[in-house]
Structure formats: structure tokens, C-alpha cells
Design an enzyme around this catalytic site. Structure first.
Site, PDB file in Angstrom:
ATOM      1  CB  CYS A 203      -3.348  -0.697  -1.429  1.00  0.00           C
ATOM      2  SG  CYS A 203      -4.104  -1.375   0.068  1.00  0.00           S
TER       3      CYS A 203
ATOM      4  CB  CYS B 123      -0.910   0.020   1.228  1.00  0.00           C
ATOM      5  SG  CYS B 123      -2.054   1.421   1.221  1.00  0.00           S
TER       6      CYS B 123
ATOM      7  CB  CYS C   7      -6.931   0.296   1.913  1.00  0.00           C
ATOM      8  SG  CYS C   7      -5.998   1.728   1.354  1.00  0.00           S
TER       9      CYS C   7
ATOM     10  CB  CYS D   7     -19.272 -31.889  17.378  1.00  0.00           C
ATOM     11  SG  CYS D   7     -18.789 -30.188  17.052  1.00  0.00           S
TER      12      CYS D   7
END
Length: 348
Positions: free
Chosen positions: A70, A40, A67, A317
């Protein structure tokens, strides 16, 4: 590699805008509420304000939004118009549940959107939209702030989107709560990812990984069955289960003692009670569980009851596998199921 060292390595890559780390991690910036790719161009945040994620989905569920500079949900070398259009549509209405007609309204082919998102980000568009929606609703729980403080600091254009998402997913708009049945929800960080715990002052009603598919429906069923509102907060059983989970993950606890509320049919409860009798480090097949109930032909019903368990790890489980030795299904994902079984075997 130790988590802190890995994060420091990622931060160094962020400062260097190292292209080798594209797709390896995303960074959430606490001060802005956005998440970015490693390259970025924006001014770099301080390390203390960074949170690192292996996938975009994790960043979304942690309440970060993509963002605008970017564009972490677009491929760095090939910005897809469909991806950009759909990401912008979600940001315009992040609490929306997407249906077939919504794609037609945008002149987007639903299967193309699914394929492009799956190829780029390892999740379908609908899974992306759900993660964004859940992240928005879970923001308040994750932060641990009071309802009003969270609403005011949500960081969105208006607080109405926050209230709507909270209300639709957790069942009570923060400003509309009245006296009555109230369950509290807390965010619990674990080494296998964040979990959400919901309980009252007597017991735990739900404990799930926040990225579990169908979590919204689980929460809705819980809310309707208990006729409760769900708000952010903590209770004594939630504090207890958080401590016990910490001990479980470091290998010093095998039996959970936090009181549980088993909301299910008599058959489901009988299955869950059998699951709690399976010793840590061991597994049983669905047929084994059916036999233990004296109903050998009911193994499919046992599998369904297993899948309906709302108390992950505590009602184990994950210790139920297929008769041929395959792991079978698990709401939290097969990778987690395998980790839990190996972790329990190592302790015995």
C-alpha cells in the site's frame, strides 16, 4: 475519545478499507514489522497485532518499515516518482545519514524532495530518513529483549544493518561490548508519546521524547562525556523514573525524586537547578531565571542552557516562557509544552 475505543474504531475502518481515514491513521503490524495505510489490500491482521499511529513519523520511530503493497509514504492518488525512489533508497540503507551529494547521486533536487515529503507527510525527507534510522536503532530498546535476541529477530535482510544503526546512534555494536562503563537505555511509553531513558545504577542521565530533533547528537555527547557504551536494559533509577512519570501524568506527583546526573557546564547546571525551583503550575521568563542567578544580562545564555537540558519534564524547562507571554521553544515541540503547562495548572 478513550484510546482503546479510538483504536477499535480505527480497526473497524481498516477491515472496511475505509477511504475516509486516509491520512488520519497508520497501522503497524507487529507480526510483520511493517506499517500500512487504512486501505491496504493485504490480508488484515488480528486486532491484538495492530498498533495505531497518527503520523507516519510515529510509526517509523516505533521501528515499523513502510508496506510494499500500500506504500504508506506515497499519496494514494498520485505516486510521486521522487518519493518512491527516496523511500526505496532509505530501505536499501536505512542507517545512512543523508547529505547533499547523496541527492545529486540520485539526480534528485534536494529542495523538491523536502517540499514533496513536507506536503504529503508533514515532515521533510531528511526527517523521514532520520525517523527510519532512529526506529531501527530503537527497535531493540523498545522491545526490551536481550541484545542478541533482538539482533537475531530484527527482521531485516541481514543483522549487519541493525548492528550498524545501533552502533552509529547508540555507540556500541551489541557484539562488541566489553567490560567498562555501561549505560542502559529503556523505552518508556507516555500519554504524550514514547520517551527514551538512559541511566546507570546510580542515576538518570537522559530522558527525552524519541522524536526530539537532535536526539542522536544528544546521545552521542552523553556517550563521549561519560566514556560509556549504551545497551538496551533497565536499572533501578530507570524503573523509578518510569513509575514517577506514570504518577505525574495522572496528576498524583509534582516532585520527582529519582536521582539525576547533570552533565553540563557549571553555568548550565546552575540554570537547571533554578528550573527545578519553579513550582508546578507556574512559569518564569528567561529573564526571570537570569535575575535569580544574579546575572540579568545573561538571559540568552539561560535560553541556550534551557535548550541543552537532557532531562525532559524532570528538569522543567517547559516552565520557562518568553517575557511577552509567548511559549517560546521546546525540544519536544510546542504542543507538548502547552499540554504540560495546562496539565500542571490543572493540578493546582
Amino acid at each position: 475519545m478513550e484510546m482503546n475505543k479510538l483504536n477499535e474504531k480505527y480497526y473497524e475502518a481498516l477491515l472496511e478499507k475505509n477511504t475516509e481515514y486516509e491520512g488520519i491513521f497508520y497501522v503497524g503490524v507487529k507480526t510483520t514489522g511493517v506499517f500500512c495505510r487504512p486501505t491496504c489490500p493485504a490480508r488484515k491482521p488480528k486486532y491484538i497485532n495492530c498498533e495505531f499511529f497518527g503520523t507516519a513519523q510515529q510509526a517509523l520511530l516505533a521501528s515499523y518499515r513502510p508496506c510494499q503493497r500500500c506504500r504508506p509514504l506515497s499519496h494514494p492518488n498520485q505516486v510521486s516518482d521522487i518519493v518512491r525512489l527516496l523511500v526505496e533508497a532509505v530501505e536499501n540503507n536505512p542507517e545512512k545519514r543523508w547529505k547533499g551529494q547523496d541527492f545529486k547521486n540520485l539526480s534528485v533536487d534536494e529542495s523538491t524532495a523536502r517540499r514533496q515529503f513536507k506536503k504529503r507527510f508533514g515532515m521533510t525527507f531528511v526527517e523521514y530518513a532520520r525517523a527510519r534510522r532512529m526506529g531501527l536503532a530503537l527497535k531493540n530498546i523498545r522491545a526490551g529483549h536481550t541484545v542478541i535476541d533482538s539482533q537475531l529477530s530484527a527482521g531485516y535482510e541481514s543483522s549487519s544493518g541493525f548492528r550498524d544503526a545501533f552502533s552509529r546512534i547508540l555507540g556500541a555494536a551489541p557484539t562488541l561490548l566489553t567490560a567498562g562503563n555501561i549505560l542502559k537505555a529503556s523505552w518508556i511509553d507516555t500519554r504524550l508519546g514514547p520517551m527514551i531513558a538512559i541511566g546507570d545504577e546510580q542515576s538518570i542521565h537522559l530522558l527525552e521524547f524519541v522524536d526530539r530533533r537532535g536526539l542522536e547528537r544528544e546521545v552521542e555527547r552523553l556517550r563521549l562525556r561519560t566514556k560509556s557504551a549504551i545497551i538496551p536494559g533497565t536499572t533501578e533509577p530507570i524503573r523509578s523514573i518510569e513509575q514517577e512519570l506514570t504518577q505525574y501524568f495522572v496528576g498524583s506527583l509534582t516532585v520527582f525524586r529519582t536521582p539525576l546526573s547533570l552533565l553540563g557546564s557549571p553555568f548550565q547546571r546552575s540554570v537547571w537547578e533554578q528550573l527545578m525551583k519553579i513550582p508546578p503550575g507556574e512559569t518564569r521568563s528567561y529573564l526571570d531565571v537570569a535575575n535569580s542567578l544574579g546575572r540579568p544580562t545573561a538571559f540568552r545564555a539561560v535560553a541556550q542552557a534551557n535548550g541543552a537540558n537532557q532531562l525532559a519534564i524532570v528538569i522543567p524547562c517547559h516552565r520557562v516562557i518568553n517575557s511577552n507571554g509567548d511559549l517560546g521553544g521546546y525540544g519536544g515541540g510546542i504542543t507538548r509544552k502547552n499540554w504540560l503547562l495546562e496539565h500542571e495548572k490543572a493540578g493546582h
